[in-house]
Design a protein around this motif. Structure first.
Motif, mmCIF file in Angstrom:
data_model
loop_
_atom_site.group_PDB
_atom_site.id
_atom_site.type_symbol
_atom_site.label_atom_id
_atom_site.label_comp_id
_atom_site.label_asym_id
_atom_site.label_seq_id
_atom_site.Cartn_x
_atom_site.Cartn_y
_atom_site.Cartn_z
ATOM 1 N N ARG A 132 2.182 11.367 -4.053
ATOM 2 C CA ARG A 132 0.990 10.679 -4.554
ATOM 3 C C ARG A 132 1.307 10.011 -5.884
ATOM 4 O O ARG A 132 2.104 10.513 -6.671
ATOM 5 N N ARG A 148 -5.060 8.034 -4.002
ATOM 6 C CA ARG A 148 -4.804 8.017 -2.562
ATOM 7 C C ARG A 148 -4.029 9.251 -2.112
ATOM 8 O O ARG A 148 -3.313 9.862 -2.891
ATOM 9 N N ASP A 150 -1.652 8.198 -7.303
ATOM 10 C CA ASP A 150 -3.000 7.880 -7.790
ATOM 11 C C ASP A 150 -4.011 8.642 -6.945
ATOM 12 O O ASP A 150 -3.697 9.712 -6.412
ATOM 13 N N THR A 152 -1.616 0.992 -10.388
ATOM 14 C CA THR A 152 -1.674 0.641 -8.966
ATOM 15 C C THR A 152 -2.951 -0.165 -8.710
ATOM 16 O O THR A 152 -3.042 -1.309 -9.114
ATOM 17 N N LEU A 174 1.127 -0.553 -5.036
ATOM 18 C CA LEU A 174 1.885 0.576 -5.613
ATOM 19 C C LEU A 174 3.005 0.128 -6.537
ATOM 20 O O LEU A 174 3.516 0.907 -7.338
ATOM 21 N N GLN A 200 -1.440 9.462 -0.178
ATOM 22 C CA GLN A 200 0.003 9.291 -0.284
ATOM 23 C C GLN A 200 0.347 7.831 -0.510
ATOM 24 O O GLN A 200 -0.373 6.934 -0.080
ATOM 25 N N ARG A 201 1.462 7.626 -1.194
ATOM 26 C CA ARG A 201 1.943 6.267 -1.458
ATOM 27 C C ARG A 201 3.376 6.084 -0.956
ATOM 28 O O ARG A 201 3.751 5.016 -0.503
ATOM 29 N N GLY A 225 0.800 -1.224 0.000
ATOM 30 C CA GLY A 225 0.000 0.000 0.000
ATOM 31 C C GLY A 225 0.829 1.269 0.000
ATOM 32 O O GLY A 225 0.500 2.233 -0.694
ATOM 33 N N TYR A 226 1.887 1.270 0.808
ATOM 34 C CA TYR A 226 2.741 2.467 0.886
ATOM 35 C C TYR A 226 4.127 2.076 1.364
ATOM 36 O O TYR A 226 4.352 0.950 1.833
#
Ligand code: FE2
Length: 330
Positions: free
Chosen positions: A41, A45, A43, A137, A142, A47-48, A6-7
């Motif tokens: 960022r 969201r 996408d 993504t 990600l 933050q990635r 996710g990040y």
């Protein structure tokens, strides 16, 4: 259980360099979060990828996504059952990560892992730092993270047996590397045995091959290319690797294959990591020569694979394709 990467976050005081690298080379959108934290960022969201001055150079964390609160509780219980210390992180950290809730723990090499659910969606559209088509993504996460390890086996056991990652495939030459999936992305994690625990690279995938080519030009102009343009044998990604302002690399890729996790059988790959290209300056001269010889062998054999495309990024050419019919015939 775990659905995707996710990040990711990295400690660095080179915030200015990272902002320039992330936006101008990779195509991230930079979001300022005070003078210590830079968020990117990719996408919809919030933050990635985050760069945090307060974390210290070399520190890192990876956020693995689960479906909901129940899945998060189940994962925590599963970790505790095998003796892994789990921290239920406070709301303040969840707010900083822009997720509903998270837990943290460590893999056997000391990498800080976080598991979370409920990533926040931004109310403004993604606006890339450079004119790119965008990042692939969604359900694939990600991208992928690649770690260097002293010994693959104990780390692999943790990710597969405890966290439930599936082995995609592996190579033993010119270096040992094992690739793991958590969704149809061929790998969301890979481990390279270098004898030392560390961060090797983070891969992001773009929708257009030309995005990658233009990033390559930007990276060449800034003298940041650590691995030349090439194509991987296993995930079929066409990519290059750029040196970040920290001590690891970012791989910019296009055209990664998808797998079916339910039926996938792991195999050893015997042609090395690349169909062509990918000259790696991070390898020792000896291993680099082995890698070069494997590529020459791939060239002699005519090793090739179809490009992996999606609706909107290709145009089918008119006429019959004798080449492809021949390939299928073989
Ligand atoms: Fe990679």
């Amino acid at each position: 259980m775990i659905r995707g990467l996710g990040y990711a976050g990295f400690g660095s005081s080179a915030i200015e360099d990272w902002r320039h690298f992330g936006t101008n080379m990779v195509g991230f959108q930079a979001i300022e979060r005070g003078n210590s934290l830079l968020a990117f960022r990719m996408d919809d969201r919030k933050q990635r990828v985050v760069i945090d001055r307060a974390m210290g150079e070399g520190a890192r964390f990876f956020g693995w996504e689960v479906e909901d609160g129940a899945a998060l509780d189940a994962l925590a219980a599963r970790l505790e059952a095998v003796g892994v210390a789990v921290t239920a992180e406070p709301q303040a950290l969840a707010d900083t990560r822009h997720v509903r809730s998270l837990i943290s723990f460590h893999d056997p090499d000391g990498n800080r892992l976080e598991a979370f659910h409920g990533a926040e969606i931004d109310d403004t559209p993604f606006s890339p730092g450079r004119s790119i088509s965008g990042f692939r993504t969604g359900p694939l996460g990600l991208g992928h993270v690649v770690l260097t390890v002293e010994n693959i086996e104990p780390i692999m056991a943790f990710y597969t047996k405890v966290l439930g990652f599936g082995l995609s495939d592996y190579i033993e030459k010119p270096f040992r590397a094992y690739f793991f999936h958590v969704n149809p992305r061929h790998h969301s994690l890979a481990l390279i045995e270098t004898g030392k625990a560390g961060m090797h690279h983070l891969m992001v995938e773009l929708f257009s091959l030309d995005d990658v080519g233009q990033s390559y030009d930007v990276a060449l102009a800034g003298d940041r290319v650590n691995v030349t343009l090439g194509r991987h044998t296993n995930d079929l990604m066409t990519s290059f690797y750029a040196r970040t302002p920290s001590s690891f690399m970012v791989e910019c890729g296009w055209g990664g294959r998808e797998i079916e996790p339910a039926t996938w059988q792991p195999v050893e790959m015997h042609h090395g990591p690349s169909l062509w290209g990918h000259d790696r300056i991070w390898l020792s001269e000896k291993d680099r020569a082995v890698a070069r010889e494997m590529r020459m062998n791939a060239a002699r054999e005519g090793l090739r694979a179809p490009v992996q495309v999606m609706e909107g990024n290709y145009k089918l050419m008119a006429g019959t394709c004798a080449w492809w019919d021949g390939v299928k015939g073989n």
